[in-house]
Enzyme design. Structure first.
Site, PDB file in Angstrom:
ATOM      1  N   GLN A 182      14.559 -62.810  57.355  1.00  0.00           N
ATOM      2  CA  GLN A 182      14.459 -63.025  55.914  1.00  0.00           C
ATOM      3  C   GLN A 182      14.443 -64.513  55.544  1.00  0.00           C
ATOM      4  OE1 GLN A 182      14.079 -60.798  53.447  1.00  0.00           O
ATOM      5  NE2 GLN A 182      14.146 -59.003  54.761  1.00  0.00           N
ATOM      6  N   HIS A 204       5.364 -60.879  58.561  1.00  0.00           N
ATOM      7  CA  HIS A 204       5.052 -60.165  57.324  1.00  0.00           C
ATOM      8  C   HIS A 204       6.062 -60.411  56.206  1.00  0.00           C
ATOM      9  CE1 HIS A 204       7.795 -56.516  57.220  1.00  0.00           C
ATOM     10  NE2 HIS A 204       8.023 -56.959  58.438  1.00  0.00           N
ATOM     11  N   THR A 240      -1.294 -58.382  76.598  1.00  0.00           N
ATOM     12  CA  THR A 240      -2.363 -59.212  76.040  1.00  0.00           C
ATOM     13  C   THR A 240      -2.022 -59.624  74.612  1.00  0.00           C
ATOM     14  OG1 THR A 240      -4.015 -58.095  77.402  1.00  0.00           O
ATOM     15  CG2 THR A 240      -4.819 -59.281  75.465  1.00  0.00           C
ATOM     16  N   CYS A 328      20.055 -43.039  50.047  1.00  0.00           N
ATOM     17  CA  CYS A 328      19.703 -41.680  49.640  1.00  0.00           C
ATOM     18  C   CYS A 328      18.208 -41.419  49.767  1.00  0.00           C
ATOM     19  CB  CYS A 328      20.172 -41.410  48.212  1.00  0.00           C
ATOM     20  SG  CYS A 328      19.521 -42.567  46.989  1.00  0.00           S
TER      21      CYS A 328
END
Length: 399
Positions: A182, A204, A240, A328
């Protein structure tokens, strides 16, 4: 009229920036060679690989030969933890971590405990989510071989005292790993100044492609190879290389470094506006995590008397994409282990909402949330037996 869509889940993943996609495209078409091949096609791929490695290294002030590409942050965490554990098991079997780590750290630790006889100490955190350095010192044993503490928490955004932890580890000759998935690319990081031995990172989270990450391995740090089968990544991580993704990660890292100061300033401003606006308009609300030691784009609220799942559903109907600290939504009745670790009661931990801000967030987006979130909370509380009981009790007290 097209429904407004506002993305407020940058901590989960970021969109890939246009410049990153444009940089990747030639390596999906024209420059498709295998970086291990000796001919010109292979050399083109190898040159791109080397450039990207330098770009990622520059982001954290590392040497390029200390960067090893992986399939993402979770693999980097697993490699760091298991790699150290198996390489140093002749010295000891004790690992220290915290109770608020990402599962990419907690699960490898649990695996080593259950299947390989390692002992793991899970440190408590304070109400802001910060580890206690004195407790850390007291937890160290003669058999301690690894300390793994995340740089910044993915749910509540709290930043740990990484440099101080590294100094404690060095003093006791213990390897120190930090999960910086993060943090790397979102705040300034200098591994030489911090003194960490291992650092996990991911593309990402900084507007690069998914499926690619890196592990910083300080020169001289001993750990076992995690993936076997080839001589790639200097014989430490076989397979690779995913050149298009690596090129994308390199470009994303380069852009993150160039834009760092503006990124931090802009996101901090938007974060402050959002926090102030919601606390002013919604009673019985708290901010989870530290207000001073916090990622610039992270906001995590706890709303009394309601559950996070309902908040997410109503926000999604308004075009706002967010996430909840409550588990949840994954089919579990248990609240977030992070929120429980900072001392929240079950009912407040269930009513959590994470809104994470990124480079494409606008002030208009923040205004839209400040205008609409109070109505969402009010609607849910109007249906909550807990809130009804609270109002009735307050009415009786005020008589």
């Amino acid at each position: 009229m097209e429904k407004r869509r506002i993305y407020m889940d940058y901590s989960a993943t970021t969109p890939v920036k246009k410049e990153v996609v444009e940089t990747m495209m030639p390596y999906l078409t024209d420059y498709f060679g295998n970086a291990s091949s000796f001919h010109s096609f292979g050399r083109e791929a190898k040159e791109a690989l080397d450039k990207s490695r330098s770009q990622v290294a520059s982001l954290i002030n590392a040497n390029p030969n200390e960067i090893y590409f992986t399939a993402g942050g979770t693999e980097s965490d697993n490699w760091a933890i298991e790699g150290v554990a198996f390489a140093h098991k002749n010295k000891g079997n004790h690992i220290i971590t915290s109770k608020i780590e990402h599962h990419g750290v907690l699960h490898p630790c649990e695996y080593l405990e259950k299947h390989h006889g390692f002992e793991v100490t899970y440190l408590d955190v304070d109400s802001e989510g910060r580890v206690d350095l004195e407790q850390l010192k007291k937890s160290i044993k003669d058999t301690t071989i690894l300390i793994t503490i995340m740089f910044a928490n993915n749910e509540i955004g709290t930043i740990q005292p990484i440099k101080e932890i590294a100094e404690i580890a060095k003093e006791h000759k213990i390897i120190f790993h930090t999960d910086a998935v993060q943090a790397a690319g979102n705040i300034n990081i200098d591994v030489k100044d911090l003194g960490v031995d291992l650092m996990s990172m991911s593309s990402h989270k900084i507007y690069g492609p998914k499926g690619i990450g890196a592990l910083y391995i300080k020169r001289g740090t001993k750990l076992h190879t995690f993936v076997h089968g080839g001589a790639q990544e200097r014989k430490r991580r076989a397979g690779t290389e995913n050149i298009p993704a690596i090129v994308g990660y390199g470009k994303a890292a380069e852009m993150a470094k160039a834009n760092m100061d503006n990124h931090i300033e802009t996101l901090t401003k938007l974060r402050t506006k959002l926090i102030d606006g919601i606390l002013e308009r919604i009673p019985h609300t708290r901010v989870n995590g530290s207000l001073t030691h916090r990622l610039p784009g992270n906001v995590n609220f706890g709303f009394e008397f309601i559950e996070g799942e309902g908040i997410l559903l109503l926000l999604d109907m308004l075009g706002i994409a967010a996430s909840s600290g409550s588990a949840c939504t994954s089919g579990s009745l248990d609240p977030s282990h992070v929120l429980m670790a900072i001392g929240l009661p079950h009912e407040l931990a269930h009513g959590s909402l994470r809104l994470s801000i990124g480079d494409f967030t606008t002030e208009e987006d923040i205004d839209y949330i400040i205008d609409n979130l109070p109505r969402v909370i009010e609607r849910l509380r109007s249906m909550s037996p807990l809130y009804e009981t609270y109002v009735r009790e307050q009415g009786q007290l005020n008589k």
